[in-house]
Write a protein that holds these residues in place. Structure first.
Motif, PDB file in Angstrom:
ATOM      1  N   ASP A 102       0.841  -1.191   0.000  1.00 56.43           N
ATOM      2  CA  ASP A 102       0.000   0.000   0.000  1.00 56.43           C
ATOM      3  C   ASP A 102       0.883   1.250   0.000  1.00 56.43           C
ATOM      4  OD1 ASP A 102      -2.699   1.395   0.624  1.00 56.43           O
ATOM      5  OD2 ASP A 102      -1.337   2.144   2.171  1.00 56.43           O
ATOM      6  N   PRO A 103       0.676   2.179  -0.956  1.00 55.97           N
ATOM      7  CA  PRO A 103       1.555   3.355  -1.035  1.00 55.97           C
ATOM      8  C   PRO A 103       1.497   4.238   0.203  1.00 55.97           C
ATOM      9  CG  PRO A 103      -0.334   3.590  -2.501  1.00 55.97           C
ATOM     10  CD  PRO A 103      -0.330   2.171  -2.034  1.00 55.97           C
ATOM     11  N   GLY A 104       0.340   4.264   0.872  1.00 57.84           N
ATOM     12  CA  GLY A 104       0.237   5.052   2.094  1.00 57.84           C
ATOM     13  C   GLY A 104       1.122   4.504   3.195  1.00 57.84           C
ATOM     14  N   MET A 105       1.092   3.185   3.392  1.00 54.10           N
ATOM     15  CA  MET A 105       1.939   2.568   4.412  1.00 54.10           C
ATOM     16  C   MET A 105       3.412   2.668   4.032  1.00 54.10           C
ATOM     17  SD  MET A 105       0.067  -0.824   5.913  1.00 54.10           S
ATOM     18  CE  MET A 105      -1.500  -0.729   6.789  1.00 54.10           C
ATOM     19  N   ARG A 106       3.699   2.532   2.753  1.00 51.83           N
ATOM     20  CA  ARG A 106       5.092   2.652   2.315  1.00 51.83           C
ATOM     21  C   ARG A 106       5.605   4.075   2.535  1.00 51.83           C
ATOM     22  NH1 ARG A 106       5.262   0.745  -3.656  1.00 51.83           N
ATOM     23  NH2 ARG A 106       7.502   1.153  -3.389  1.00 51.83           N
ATOM     24  N   THR A 107       4.739   5.054   2.332  1.00 55.19           N
ATOM     25  CA  THR A 107       5.131   6.440   2.588  1.00 55.19           C
ATOM     26  C   THR A 107       5.362   6.666   4.072  1.00 55.19           C
ATOM     27  OG1 THR A 107       3.914   7.238   0.647  1.00 55.19           O
ATOM     28  CG2 THR A 107       4.426   8.853   2.352  1.00 55.19           C
ATOM     29  N   LEU A 108       4.524   6.066   4.909  1.00 54.59           N
ATOM     30  CA  LEU A 108       4.733   6.148   6.353  1.00 54.59           C
ATOM     31  C   LEU A 108       6.100   5.588   6.734  1.00 54.59           C
ATOM     32  CD1 LEU A 108       1.417   5.152   8.185  1.00 54.59           C
ATOM     33  CD2 LEU A 108       2.714   7.272   8.443  1.00 54.59           C
ATOM     34  N   ASP A 128      10.848   5.387  -5.163  1.00 48.93           N
ATOM     35  CA  ASP A 128      10.324   4.081  -5.549  1.00 48.93           C
ATOM     36  C   ASP A 128       8.793   4.092  -5.539  1.00 48.93           C
ATOM     37  OD1 ASP A 128      10.714   1.293  -6.239  1.00 48.93           O
ATOM     38  OD2 ASP A 128      10.008   0.821  -4.227  1.00 48.93           O
ATOM     39  N   ILE A 129       8.211   4.726  -4.529  1.00 50.88           N
ATOM     40  CA  ILE A 129       6.747   4.841  -4.460  1.00 50.88           C
ATOM     41  C   ILE A 129       6.224   5.643  -5.646  1.00 50.88           C
ATOM     42  CG2 ILE A 129       4.811   5.784  -3.127  1.00 50.88           C
ATOM     43  CD1 ILE A 129       6.655   5.352  -0.615  1.00 50.88           C
ATOM     44  N   LEU A 130       6.883   6.761  -5.940  1.00 55.52           N
ATOM     45  CA  LEU A 130       6.424   7.640  -7.013  1.00 55.52           C
ATOM     46  C   LEU A 130       6.599   7.015  -8.391  1.00 55.52           C
ATOM     47  CD1 LEU A 130       7.759  11.022  -5.606  1.00 55.52           C
ATOM     48  CD2 LEU A 130       5.360  10.354  -5.863  1.00 55.52           C
ATOM     49  N   SER A 131       7.501   6.057  -8.508  1.00 56.68           N
ATOM     50  CA  SER A 131       7.671   5.394  -9.800  1.00 56.68           C
ATOM     51  C   SER A 131       6.422   4.610 -10.190  1.00 56.68           C
ATOM     52  CB  SER A 131       8.885   4.461  -9.762  1.00 56.68           C
ATOM     53  OG  SER A 131       8.652   3.362  -8.891  1.00 56.68           O
ATOM     54  N   ALA A 132       5.653   4.186  -9.185  1.00 57.17           N
ATOM     55  CA  ALA A 132       4.418   3.443  -9.449  1.00 57.17           C
ATOM     56  C   ALA A 132       3.167   4.268  -9.164  1.00 57.17           C
ATOM     57  CB  ALA A 132       4.384   2.168  -8.605  1.00 57.17           C
ATOM     58  N   ALA A 134       2.704   8.098  -9.258  1.00 59.52           N
ATOM     59  CA  ALA A 134       3.295   9.420  -9.506  1.00 59.52           C
ATOM     60  C   ALA A 134       2.532  10.560  -8.838  1.00 59.52           C
ATOM     61  CB  ALA A 134       3.378   9.670 -11.009  1.00 59.52           C
ATOM     62  N   ALA A 135       1.241  10.378  -8.597  1.00 60.27           N
ATOM     63  CA  ALA A 135       0.436  11.461  -8.036  1.00 60.27           C
ATOM     64  C   ALA A 135       0.288  11.368  -6.522  1.00 60.27           C
ATOM     65  CB  ALA A 135      -0.951  11.467  -8.685  1.00 60.27           C
ATOM     66  N   HIS A 136       1.024  10.470  -5.880  1.00 55.03           N
ATOM     67  CA  HIS A 136       0.859  10.295  -4.433  1.00 55.03           C
ATOM     68  C   HIS A 136       1.408  11.515  -3.691  1.00 55.03           C
ATOM     69  CE1 HIS A 136       1.090   8.575  -0.399  1.00 55.03           C
ATOM     70  NE2 HIS A 136       0.235   7.666  -0.833  1.00 55.03           N
ATOM     71  N   ALA A 137       0.503  12.265  -3.067  1.00 53.71           N
ATOM     72  CA  ALA A 137       0.885  13.529  -2.439  1.00 53.71           C
ATOM     73  C   ALA A 137       1.853  13.328  -1.277  1.00 53.71           C
ATOM     74  CB  ALA A 137      -0.363  14.265  -1.956  1.00 53.71           C
ATOM     75  N   GLY A 138       1.616  12.299  -0.460  1.00 53.36           N
ATOM     76  CA  GLY A 138       2.483  12.069   0.690  1.00 53.36           C
ATOM     77  C   GLY A 138       3.912  11.779   0.281  1.00 53.36           C
TER      78      GLY A 138
END
Length: 209
Positions: A102-108, A128-132, A134-138
């Motif tokens: 989950d990108p949210g947990m990975r950002t955490l 790495d998160i943004l590579s998959a 790209a629009a994830h604000a966190g």
């Protein structure tokens, strides 16, 4: 009834339910964990971070794997807010061992690495998160902080603006203001910091004694 009164009433009612369920030997462990998680979430929303951290810890007892992930993520979020960075880092390592996608947990997780001063590692995680996603604000915001910490304020400015465009949060404006100050653009820094002055979390009133 005002919203804040209803919210406080919900916290009190759920606290009573948690106490009742905890004292019942017939209640399955996973049911106790679920109720404890709901209670912890309410405490977190109410900015009672130390209490939320304790509640998430209790929720881990007898938790199912999915509940354990939620409890760990909640603990991490609470720990960062109250500057318990070692605890946050430990939770981040646990989430990494579980292979969370989950990108949210990975950002955490990346936020915990950044808070622990592991800026290069955090930057790699954000990228790495943004590579998959790209629009994830966190992740954009996290990358902006990492770039700013590495004296790359101009690049950081572009990232934090992208984060604000995706999700207009007070803490993102705070980061924007900090970056403007690094660039010596003080009027813009003041304008950026104004929206973030009041809504930022207040942890003093709930600090552990």
């Amino acid at each position: 009834m005002p919203i804040y009164v209803r919210h406080a009433s919900c916290v009190l009612l759920l606290a009573a339910a948690v106490a009742a369920v905890a004292g019942s030997e017939s209640t399955p462990d996973s049911a106790r964990s679920e109720l404890q998680l709901e209670f912890a979430d309410l405490l977190l929303d109410d900015e009672r971070y130390w209490e939320a951290l304790q509640a998430y810890t209790l929720a881990k007892e007898g938790a199912k794997p999915e509940q354990m992930l939620r409890a760990s993520a909640g603990s991490l979020r609470s720990a960062i807010t109250v500057a318990e960075f070692t605890r946050a880092y430990q939770e981040a390592l646990f989430l990494g061992e579980q292979g969370v996608e989950d990108p949210g947990m990975r950002t955490l997780r990346a936020d915990a690495f950044w808070s622990a001063g592991l800026f290069d590692e955090a930057e790699a995680m954000y990228r790495d998160i943004l590579s998959a996603h790209a629009a994830h604000a966190g992740a954009r915001h996290g990358l902006a902080r990492s770039l700013a910490a590495g004296n790359r304020a101009a690049d950081a400015l572009a990232e934090v603006r992208a984060a604000i465009a995706a999700d207009d949060r007070p803490e993102y404006h705070h980061t924007l203001g900090s970056i403007y100050r690094r660039l010596g653009r003080y009027p813009e820094a003041a304008a950026a910091l104004a929206p973030s002055a009041d809504p930022l979390p207040n942890v003093r009133g709930h600090r552990r004694t």
